[in-house]
Design a protein around this motif. Structure first.
Motif, PDB file in Angstrom:
ATOM      1  N   LYS A 202       0.813  -1.220   0.000  1.00  0.00           N
ATOM      2  CA  LYS A 202       0.000   0.000   0.000  1.00  0.00           C
ATOM      3  C   LYS A 202       0.849   1.275   0.000  1.00  0.00           C
ATOM      4  CE  LYS A 202      -4.177  -2.080   1.824  1.00  0.00           C
ATOM      5  NZ  LYS A 202      -5.325  -1.982   2.723  1.00  0.00           N
TER       6      LYS A 202
ATOM      7  N   PHE B 298       0.439   3.517  -3.024  1.00  0.00           N
ATOM      8  CA  PHE B 298      -0.789   4.296  -3.211  1.00  0.00           C
ATOM      9  C   PHE B 298      -0.485   5.787  -3.276  1.00  0.00           C
ATOM     10  CE2 PHE B 298      -4.177   1.177  -1.380  1.00  0.00           C
ATOM     11  CZ  PHE B 298      -3.815   0.238  -2.317  1.00  0.00           C
ATOM     12  N   SER B 299       0.518   6.237  -2.531  1.00  0.00           N
ATOM     13  CA  SER B 299       0.857   7.665  -2.544  1.00  0.00           C
ATOM     14  C   SER B 299       1.389   8.096  -3.915  1.00  0.00           C
ATOM     15  CB  SER B 299       1.884   7.980  -1.454  1.00  0.00           C
ATOM     16  OG  SER B 299       3.094   7.286  -1.703  1.00  0.00           O
TER      17      SER B 299
ATOM     18  N   LYS C  30       0.029   6.799  -6.611  1.00  0.00           N
ATOM     19  CA  LYS C  30      -1.130   6.459  -7.444  1.00  0.00           C
ATOM     20  C   LYS C  30      -0.889   5.208  -8.276  1.00  0.00           C
ATOM     21  CE  LYS C  30      -4.066   9.559  -8.452  1.00  0.00           C
ATOM     22  NZ  LYS C  30      -4.885  10.639  -8.946  1.00  0.00           N
TER      23      LYS C  30
ATOM     24  N   GLN D  10     -16.295  -0.491  -7.663  1.00  0.00           N
ATOM     25  CA  GLN D  10     -15.756   0.820  -8.026  1.00  0.00           C
ATOM     26  C   GLN D  10     -15.077   0.705  -9.391  1.00  0.00           C
ATOM     27  OE1 GLN D  10     -13.284   2.227  -4.877  1.00  0.00           O
ATOM     28  NE2 GLN D  10     -13.277   4.329  -5.615  1.00  0.00           N
TER      29      GLN D  10
ATOM     30  N   TYR E   1     -13.041   2.075 -12.988  1.00  0.00           N
ATOM     31  CA  TYR E   1     -11.999   2.959 -13.512  1.00  0.00           C
ATOM     32  C   TYR E   1     -11.862   2.694 -15.003  1.00  0.00           C
ATOM     33  CZ  TYR E   1     -10.559   3.658  -8.677  1.00  0.00           C
ATOM     34  OH  TYR E   1     -10.539   3.978  -7.341  1.00  0.00           O
TER      35      TYR E   1
ATOM     36  N   ASP F  83      -3.215   7.504 -13.265  1.00  0.00           N
ATOM     37  CA  ASP F  83      -2.833   8.879 -13.603  1.00  0.00           C
ATOM     38  C   ASP F  83      -3.452   9.386 -14.907  1.00  0.00           C
ATOM     39  OD1 ASP F  83      -1.381   7.550 -15.541  1.00  0.00           O
ATOM     40  OD2 ASP F  83       0.560   8.382 -14.958  1.00  0.00           O
TER      41      ASP F  83
ATOM     42  N   ASN G  45      -7.453   9.127 -13.923  1.00  0.00           N
ATOM     43  CA  ASN G  45      -6.840   9.848 -12.814  1.00  0.00           C
ATOM     44  C   ASN G  45      -7.844  10.013 -11.672  1.00  0.00           C
ATOM     45  OD1 ASN G  45      -5.220  11.386 -11.219  1.00  0.00           O
ATOM     46  ND2 ASN G  45      -5.104  13.122 -12.598  1.00  0.00           N
ATOM     47  N   LYS G  46      -7.888   8.992 -10.810  1.00  0.00           N
ATOM     48  CA  LYS G  46      -8.748   8.999  -9.625  1.00  0.00           C
ATOM     49  C   LYS G  46      -7.937   8.417  -8.471  1.00  0.00           C
ATOM     50  CE  LYS G  46     -12.801   6.891 -10.293  1.00  0.00           C
ATOM     51  NZ  LYS G  46     -14.004   6.232 -10.858  1.00  0.00           N
ATOM     52  N   GLU G  47      -8.467   8.564  -7.277  1.00  0.00           N
ATOM     53  CA  GLU G  47      -7.808   7.983  -6.112  1.00  0.00           C
ATOM     54  C   GLU G  47      -7.735   6.463  -6.249  1.00  0.00           C
ATOM     55  OE1 GLU G  47      -6.295   9.436  -3.412  1.00  0.00           O
ATOM     56  OE2 GLU G  47      -6.566  11.226  -4.643  1.00  0.00           O
ATOM     57  N   VAL G  48      -6.657   5.890  -5.755  1.00  0.00           N
ATOM     58  CA  VAL G  48      -6.504   4.437  -5.739  1.00  0.00           C
ATOM     59  C   VAL G  48      -7.571   3.867  -4.802  1.00  0.00           C
ATOM     60  CG1 VAL G  48      -4.928   2.550  -5.182  1.00  0.00           C
ATOM     61  CG2 VAL G  48      -4.029   4.683  -6.140  1.00  0.00           C
TER      62      VAL G  48
ATOM     63  N   ASP H  43      -9.520   1.458  -2.102  1.00  0.00           N
ATOM     64  CA  ASP H  43      -9.097   0.732  -0.909  1.00  0.00           C
ATOM     65  C   ASP H  43      -9.132  -0.754  -1.251  1.00  0.00           C
ATOM     66  OD1 ASP H  43      -8.262   0.386   1.707  1.00  0.00           O
ATOM     67  OD2 ASP H  43     -10.319   0.205   2.455  1.00  0.00           O
TER      68      ASP H  43
END
Length: 119
Positions: A17, A20-21, A23, A63, A65, A89, A104-107, A109
């Motif tokens: 994890k 994740f920072s 992406k 979710q 993508y 990205d 380009n969305k948040e990873v 959970d």
């Protein structure tokens, strides 16, 4: 929308994890080399039911993508090793051969048992 690929997270490396920072996340089949296991989400090696293309979607549980670019080794590596990097990205040109680029969305959970589907 037909399912091209389906899998579930079987294991989570101690450092997986951390990416994740940046992406991104790394998938690797359960036969990942010892030096890499700590950085990967472990999955079973499974076949594809079609080609992965721009415009397909990746679902993590429910979710979704959009796929924006596909490295030229993504399909081969996923089928043979269960190994790809997913980068969130929105890139439209695949810079790395083994990377699947997503919008380009948040990873999401991700936990043990998280379902991954490509449709």
């Amino acid at each position: 929308m037909s399912t091209i690929y389906e899998n579930k997270i079987q294991s989570i490396g101690e450092m997986a994890k951390e990416f994740f920072s940046e992406k991104m996340l790394i998938l690797f089949g359960n036969e990942a080399p010892d030096g890499l296991k700590d950085y990967c989400f472990g999955i079973d090696v499974k076949p594809l039911n079609g080609d992965i293309k721009v415009g397909n979607k990746v679902f993590f549980n429910n979710q979704s993508y959009d796929i924006t670019a596909v490295g030229n080794l993504v399909q081969k590596n996923l089928v043979e090793l269960g190994h790809i990097t997913m980068k969130f990205d929105g890139s439209e040109s695949p810079e790395l051969a083994g990377t699947l680029y997503l919008e380009n969305k948040e990873v999401p959970d991700i936990d043990l048992g998280t379902k991954i589907e490509i449709k």
